[in-house]
Design a protein around this motif. Structure first.
Motif, short mmCIF file in Angstrom:
data_model
loop_
_atom_site.label_atom_id
_atom_site.label_comp_id
_atom_site.label_asym_id
_atom_site.label_seq_id
_atom_site.Cartn_x
_atom_site.Cartn_y
_atom_site.Cartn_z
N ARG A 29 0.83 -1.20 0.00
CA ARG A 29 0.00 0.00 0.00
C ARG A 29 0.87 1.25 0.00
O ARG A 29 0.56 2.22 -0.70
N GLU A 35 -7.75 4.98 -3.53
CA GLU A 35 -7.88 3.52 -3.40
C GLU A 35 -9.32 3.15 -3.08
O GLU A 35 -9.87 2.20 -3.66
N ALA A 36 -9.93 3.89 -2.16
CA ALA A 36 -11.28 3.57 -1.71
C ALA A 36 -12.30 3.71 -2.83
O ALA A 36 -13.21 2.88 -2.98
N SER A 91 -12.38 0.92 -5.02
CA SER A 91 -12.99 -0.25 -4.37
C SER A 91 -14.49 -0.08 -4.19
O SER A 91 -15.12 -0.92 -3.56
N VAL A 143 -12.27 6.16 5.33
CA VAL A 143 -11.05 6.80 4.83
C VAL A 143 -10.47 7.71 5.90
O VAL A 143 -9.25 7.71 6.14
N VAL A 177 -7.34 -2.33 8.32
CA VAL A 177 -7.84 -2.37 6.94
C VAL A 177 -9.28 -2.87 6.91
O VAL A 177 -10.13 -2.33 6.19
N LEU A 203 -11.18 -1.35 3.48
CA LEU A 203 -10.33 -1.48 2.30
C LEU A 203 -10.17 -2.95 1.92
O LEU A 203 -10.53 -3.84 2.70
N LYS A 204 -9.59 -3.20 0.75
CA LYS A 204 -9.71 -4.53 0.15
C LYS A 204 -8.44 -5.36 0.09
O LYS A 204 -8.47 -6.49 -0.40
#
Length: 361
Positions: free
Chosen positions: A77, A163-164, A167, A175, A199, A204-205
């Motif tokens: 990340r 990133e979010a 996803s 976030v 996470v 998040l993924k």
């Protein structure tokens, strides 16, 4: 302090109504004071102590300070965020005339009655970046009023949000919380399990878990919360690339097992000797590799008459019931010996071959 509940419910703007869909970063304004909402929430509501390096550092240096620290426990990340930060300025439209139409993506926020929330940034999803558009749009008038720490925090917020958004996120509470923790002194003591929990909490993924970058979309967990099964995005096991494998983990974070085919052609080294893990049959057949909790191979299939050193002698080793098995210390447990000159004992009971089997934990 008297406060009112300021409800900022996310609202997906209607395309038919002409409103633009995006996601934003917010600041809280209290008189002449201006703070990033993420960090106000961290310190005033959650008691999270922020740590973005020395006061004398620029906001760019503070961003790298946070990402370097994140790299210790979540390198995949951190590398991704550093790549995005490198192009951040080139992807940003800084404006000083006009104002944002509000994007209510903040969730439930409690602020003092004398304060208000202001939009400072909006980020376009990749699918909505038209020719001539920039990914990030930031009000430079508000940005210049922020401290260097809050400027860094805003940029970190946008990197995390990038990133979010990819996803499928449509609101920012997760976030903001992720930003608060990675920007805090809590990170000094973080390990793989703590990062996994963070996470998952943020929604998040993917995460780095005991040296493996894993996706969490179809993950399963042990009762104690440790990862049980997940897809490996990148990583090596005993020098072998296992990208794309759906693996099972022991509770201690070591890999327990995964399926493979003969086209993988894994070669594991035990006690200085190479052991090819493969199969003589159809390429489409899937087989199971199993490992002890200490990380050593427990069982796998080998090609017929594979050379193997047993008790100081080279023998020809084949599978017994489809596989050979090994003790936690890497010694042979079961298999078929095809060497007439070998006359040593070949015990069949686990306790005879692996007297210290329990020490694999």
């Amino acid at each position: 302090m008297v406060a009112l509940i300021h409800l900022l419910f996310y609202s997906l703007m209607s395309v038919a109504g002409g409103d633009w869909v995006g996601n934003g970063g917010n600041v809280i304004s209290c008189g002449d004071s201006l703070r990033l909402l993420d960090y106000y929430e961290a310190e005033e509501q959650r008691g999270i102590a922020l740590d973005l390096g020395n006061e004398s550092m620029s906001f760019q240096q503070k961003v790298y300070y946070v990402l370097h620290r994140l790299e210790n426990v979540n390198p995949t990340r951190a590398k991704m965020y550093k790549k995005w930060f490198h192009t951040f300025d080139a992807e940003t439209q800084w404006f000083f005339i006009g104002k944002f139409l509000p994007i209510r993506d903040s969730g439930v926020v409690i602020i003092p009655e004398v304060c208000n929330i202001q939009q400072i940034a909006i980020q376009r999803p990749t699918a909505l970046i038209m020719p001539g558009d920039q990914r990030y749009v930031i009000d430079v008038r508000l940005f210049e009023r922020l401290s260097e720490a809050d400027k860094a925090g805003l940029i970190l917020h946008e990197l995390i949000y990038r990133e979010a958004i990819e996803s499928g996120f449509t609101s920012s509470p997760g976030v903001r919380y992720f930003n608060q923790v990675v920007s805090s002194s809590l990170m000094k003591n973080f390990d793989s399990r703590m990062m996994l929990d963070l996470v998952r909490t943020a929604g998040l993924k993917h995460v780095d878990y005991h040296g493996y970058a894993v996706g969490l979309e179809a993950a399963q967990y042990h009762e104690d919360g440790n990862l049980k099964t997940a897809m490996v995005w990148s990583g090596e096991l005993h020098g072998q690339n296992i990208k794309g494998k759906y693996v099972n983990f022991h509770p201690n974070g070591k890999i327990e097992s995964f399926l493979y085919t003969s086209v993988d052609n894994y070669v594991f080294t035990f006690n200085g000797q190479s052991l090819p893990i493969s199969h003589d049959g159809p390429l489409s057949r899937t087989l199971l590799l199993k490992f002890h909790p200490n990380g050593n191979l427990m069982s796998g299939s080998v090609k017929s008459k594979t050379p193997f050193i047993l008790n100081g002698k080279t023998v020809l080793l084949s599978n017994l019931n489809g596989a050979v098995t090994f003790c936690p210390d890497g010694q042979l447990h079961t298999g078929i010996i095809e060497s007439p000159e070998y006359s040593g004992p070949v015990p069949s009971k686990p306790e005879e071959m692996c007297p210290h089997h329990g020490s694999s934990q």
